[in-house]
Motif scaffolding. Structure first.
Motif, PDB file in Angstrom:
ATOM      1  N   ASN A  51       5.842  -3.394 -12.541  1.00 43.26           N
ATOM      2  CA  ASN A  51       4.539  -3.078 -13.119  1.00 43.26           C
ATOM      3  C   ASN A  51       3.649  -2.294 -12.160  1.00 43.26           C
ATOM      4  OD1 ASN A  51       4.574  -6.360 -14.517  1.00 43.26           O
ATOM      5  ND2 ASN A  51       4.997  -4.479 -15.637  1.00 43.26           N
ATOM      6  N   VAL A  52       4.155  -2.081 -10.931  1.00 42.78           N
ATOM      7  CA  VAL A  52       3.384  -1.412  -9.889  1.00 42.78           C
ATOM      8  C   VAL A  52       4.141  -0.161  -9.453  1.00 42.78           C
ATOM      9  CG1 VAL A  52       2.361  -1.689  -7.611  1.00 42.78           C
ATOM     10  CG2 VAL A  52       2.554  -3.669  -9.108  1.00 42.78           C
ATOM     11  N   THR A  53       3.439   0.946  -9.348  1.00 47.10           N
ATOM     12  CA  THR A  53       4.066   2.178  -8.888  1.00 47.10           C
ATOM     13  C   THR A  53       4.682   1.994  -7.501  1.00 47.10           C
ATOM     14  OG1 THR A  53       3.706   4.517  -8.470  1.00 47.10           O
ATOM     15  CG2 THR A  53       1.899   3.061  -7.920  1.00 47.10           C
ATOM     16  N   GLU A  54       5.753   2.715  -7.248  1.00 47.52           N
ATOM     17  CA  GLU A  54       6.417   2.640  -5.939  1.00 47.52           C
ATOM     18  C   GLU A  54       5.481   3.065  -4.810  1.00 47.52           C
ATOM     19  OE1 GLU A  54       9.438   1.610  -4.429  1.00 47.52           O
ATOM     20  OE2 GLU A  54       9.406   0.474  -6.302  1.00 47.52           O
ATOM     21  N   ASP A  55       4.501   3.912  -5.098  1.00 50.59           N
ATOM     22  CA  ASP A  55       3.533   4.331  -4.074  1.00 50.59           C
ATOM     23  C   ASP A  55       2.797   3.138  -3.472  1.00 50.59           C
ATOM     24  OD1 ASP A  55       4.197   6.971  -4.356  1.00 50.59           O
ATOM     25  OD2 ASP A  55       2.423   7.502  -5.528  1.00 50.59           O
ATOM     26  N   PHE A  56       2.653   2.077  -4.229  1.00 43.64           N
ATOM     27  CA  PHE A  56       1.991   0.869  -3.740  1.00 43.64           C
ATOM     28  C   PHE A  56       2.697   0.332  -2.503  1.00 43.64           C
ATOM     29  CE2 PHE A  56       1.298  -3.720  -3.661  1.00 43.64           C
ATOM     30  CZ  PHE A  56      -0.051  -3.852  -3.939  1.00 43.64           C
ATOM     31  N   PHE A  57       4.026   0.432  -2.490  1.00 46.29           N
ATOM     32  CA  PHE A  57       4.828  -0.128  -1.405  1.00 46.29           C
ATOM     33  C   PHE A  57       5.028   0.853  -0.254  1.00 46.29           C
ATOM     34  CE2 PHE A  57       5.868  -2.321  -5.331  1.00 46.29           C
ATOM     35  CZ  PHE A  57       5.558  -3.619  -4.965  1.00 46.29           C
ATOM     36  N   GLU A  58       4.436   2.012  -0.361  1.00 46.73           N
ATOM     37  CA  GLU A  58       4.426   3.009   0.714  1.00 46.73           C
ATOM     38  C   GLU A  58       3.031   2.931   1.331  1.00 46.73           C
ATOM     39  OE1 GLU A  58       6.049   5.450   3.190  1.00 46.73           O
ATOM     40  OE2 GLU A  58       7.215   4.993   1.397  1.00 46.73           O
ATOM     41  N   LEU A  59       2.898   2.164   2.405  1.00 47.36           N
ATOM     42  CA  LEU A  59       1.572   1.836   2.927  1.00 47.36           C
ATOM     43  C   LEU A  59       0.745   3.046   3.330  1.00 47.36           C
ATOM     44  CD1 LEU A  59       2.224  -1.439   4.946  1.00 47.36           C
ATOM     45  CD2 LEU A  59       1.434  -1.166   2.595  1.00 47.36           C
ATOM     46  N   HIS A  86      14.701  -4.748   0.153  1.00 46.83           N
ATOM     47  CA  HIS A  86      15.306  -3.424   0.278  1.00 46.83           C
ATOM     48  C   HIS A  86      14.394  -2.391   0.930  1.00 46.83           C
ATOM     49  CE1 HIS A  86      13.127  -2.883  -3.515  1.00 46.83           C
ATOM     50  NE2 HIS A  86      13.176  -1.593  -3.268  1.00 46.83           N
ATOM     51  N   TYR A  87      13.126  -2.729   1.117  1.00 41.81           N
ATOM     52  CA  TYR A  87      12.219  -1.816   1.802  1.00 41.81           C
ATOM     53  C   TYR A  87      12.479  -1.897   3.303  1.00 41.81           C
ATOM     54  CZ  TYR A  87       9.727  -1.547  -2.615  1.00 41.81           C
ATOM     55  OH  TYR A  87       9.399  -1.334  -3.926  1.00 41.81           O
ATOM     56  N   ASN A  88      12.654  -0.743   3.932  1.00 47.02           N
ATOM     57  CA  ASN A  88      13.000  -0.690   5.349  1.00 47.02           C
ATOM     58  C   ASN A  88      11.791  -0.621   6.267  1.00 47.02           C
ATOM     59  OD1 ASN A  88      15.772  -0.745   4.861  1.00 47.02           O
ATOM     60  ND2 ASN A  88      15.796   1.457   4.465  1.00 47.02           N
ATOM     61  N   ARG A  93       6.983  -4.917   5.638  1.00 41.21           N
ATOM     62  CA  ARG A  93       7.452  -6.300   5.833  1.00 41.21           C
ATOM     63  C   ARG A  93       6.358  -7.145   6.482  1.00 41.21           C
ATOM     64  NH1 ARG A  93      12.266  -3.715   7.433  1.00 41.21           N
ATOM     65  NH2 ARG A  93      11.812  -4.195   9.618  1.00 41.21           N
ATOM     66  N   ASP A  94       5.678  -6.582   7.480  1.00 41.83           N
ATOM     67  CA  ASP A  94       4.581  -7.297   8.144  1.00 41.83           C
ATOM     68  C   ASP A  94       3.429  -7.549   7.175  1.00 41.83           C
ATOM     69  OD1 ASP A  94       6.077  -7.209  10.472  1.00 41.83           O
ATOM     70  OD2 ASP A  94       4.882  -5.608  11.402  1.00 41.83           O
ATOM     71  N   PHE A  95       3.111  -6.552   6.358  1.00 42.83           N
ATOM     72  CA  PHE A  95       2.048  -6.671   5.361  1.00 42.83           C
ATOM     73  C   PHE A  95       2.364  -7.804   4.380  1.00 42.83           C
ATOM     74  CE2 PHE A  95       0.397  -5.317   1.167  1.00 42.83           C
ATOM     75  CZ  PHE A  95      -0.953  -5.235   1.460  1.00 42.83           C
ATOM     76  N   ILE A  96       3.590  -7.820   3.881  1.00 41.03           N
ATOM     77  CA  ILE A  96       4.012  -8.864   2.941  1.00 41.03           C
ATOM     78  C   ILE A  96       3.972 -10.228   3.607  1.00 41.03           C
ATOM     79  CG2 ILE A  96       6.023  -9.753   1.671  1.00 41.03           C
ATOM     80  CD1 ILE A  96       6.648  -6.807   0.925  1.00 41.03           C
ATOM     81  N   TYR A  97       4.429 -10.307   4.839  1.00 36.97           N
ATOM     82  CA  TYR A  97       4.410 -11.572   5.584  1.00 36.97           C
ATOM     83  C   TYR A  97       2.973 -12.092   5.702  1.00 36.97           C
ATOM     84  CZ  TYR A  97       4.842 -14.876   9.433  1.00 36.97           C
ATOM     85  OH  TYR A  97       4.770 -16.020  10.204  1.00 36.97           O
ATOM     86  N   GLU A  98       2.058 -11.214   6.106  1.00 35.16           N
ATOM     87  CA  GLU A  98       0.655 -11.621   6.264  1.00 35.16           C
ATOM     88  C   GLU A  98       0.049 -12.055   4.933  1.00 35.16           C
ATOM     89  OE1 GLU A  98      -1.095 -12.120   9.046  1.00 35.16           O
ATOM     90  OE2 GLU A  98       0.692 -11.569  10.190  1.00 35.16           O
ATOM     91  N   CYS A  99       0.327 -11.303   3.876  1.00 38.37           N
ATOM     92  CA  CYS A  99      -0.185 -11.678   2.555  1.00 38.37           C
ATOM     93  C   CYS A  99       0.323 -13.057   2.148  1.00 38.37           C
ATOM     94  CB  CYS A  99       0.222 -10.651   1.503  1.00 38.37           C
ATOM     95  SG  CYS A  99      -0.699  -9.102   1.585  1.00 38.37           S
TER      96      CYS A  99
END
Length: 122
Positions: A51-59, A86-88, A93-99
């Motif tokens: 439901n979220v554009t891939e750009d969201f995961f490109e910080l 699958h994101y390298n 990864r750090d952002f997701i961990y902190e969230c």
């Protein structure tokens, strides 16, 4: 877009079901938030990764930060269900961990984990 509400005690979480991209920019995120609050009265909700554009995961696009800042300003809590391994990007990864160690936003693998996270925060 369909929404259902899951309730535990006095905590309510809206579960959004859609096959469409619902957030492709900050205005979409604000519109989604307003729609969910209007339809359900919930300030916590769950969406799927698709439901979220891939750009969201490109910080470097700053979309994730801008959306999360808006939701923080409006005291809205969000869980995104998906596969994020699958994101390298180390930054992502750090952002997701902190969230996931906070109380506002969660990136989880299934609906039960999303409900547990959102019902666990005030």
């Amino acid at each position: 877009m369909n929404t259902t509400v899951n309730q535990r005690g006095d905590s309510q979480v809206a579960i959004v079901e859609s096959t469409d991209i619902l957030i492709s920019n900050v205005q979409d995120a604000l519109d989604l938030m307003a729609s969910i609050q209007y339809l359900t009265g919930c300030d916590k909700f769950i969406i799927q990764q698709w439901n979220v554009t891939e750009d969201f995961f490109e910080l470097k696009t700053k979309l994730a930060g801008d959306v999360l800042q808006k939701y923080t300003n409006y005291q809205v809590k969000l869980a995104i269900i998906g596969e994020f391994d699958h994101y390298n990007s180390k930054s992502l990864r750090d952002f997701i961990y902190e969230c996931n160690h906070g109380n506002q936003f969660f990136f989880v693998q299934d609906e039960q984990a999303a409900l547990d996270a959102l019902h666990g925060v005030k």
